[in-house]
Design a protein around this motif. Structure first.
Motif, PDB file in Angstrom:
ATOM      1  N   CYS A  22       0.871  -1.178   0.000  1.00 59.70           N
ATOM      2  CA  CYS A  22       0.000   0.000   0.000  1.00 59.70           C
ATOM      3  C   CYS A  22       0.912   1.233   0.000  1.00 59.70           C
ATOM      4  N   HIS A  25       0.314   4.525   1.653  1.00 61.02           N
ATOM      5  CA  HIS A  25       0.301   4.532   3.118  1.00 61.02           C
ATOM      6  C   HIS A  25       1.584   3.947   3.703  1.00 61.02           C
ATOM      7  N   TRP A  40       1.020   1.524  12.777  1.00 58.91           N
ATOM      8  CA  TRP A  40       0.299   1.709  11.511  1.00 58.91           C
ATOM      9  C   TRP A  40      -1.188   1.551  11.761  1.00 58.91           C
ATOM     10  N   PRO A  43      -6.052   2.658   6.651  1.00 57.88           N
ATOM     11  CA  PRO A  43      -6.236   3.915   5.925  1.00 57.88           C
ATOM     12  C   PRO A  43      -7.700   4.322   5.765  1.00 57.88           C
TER      13      PRO A  43
END
Length: 57
Positions: A22, A25, A40, A43
């Motif tokens: 990704c 991100h 993390w 998103p």
């Protein structure tokens, strides 16, 4: 070749595919779930890494 896994956010259903990564991100293609930083977040909904589960697609 080692197989990759997919992980789904249990809150919103967003899918993380290790093979695709990704980039937008911060996760390069091939980034394993175990290598995704603990801070993390999803998103889509901001869920934590603990809120994901491995799924087969």
């Amino acid at each position: 070749m080692t197989s990759t896994s997919t992980w789904m956010c249990l809150i919103c259903g967003w899918i993380y595919d290790e093979a695709a990564g990704c980039l937008e991100h911060g996760l390069a293609p091939g980034t394993r779930w175990r290598d995704v930083p603990l801070n993390w977040t999803c998103p889509e909904c901001g869920a934590r890494k603990d809120d994901f589960e491995m799924v087969q697609i």
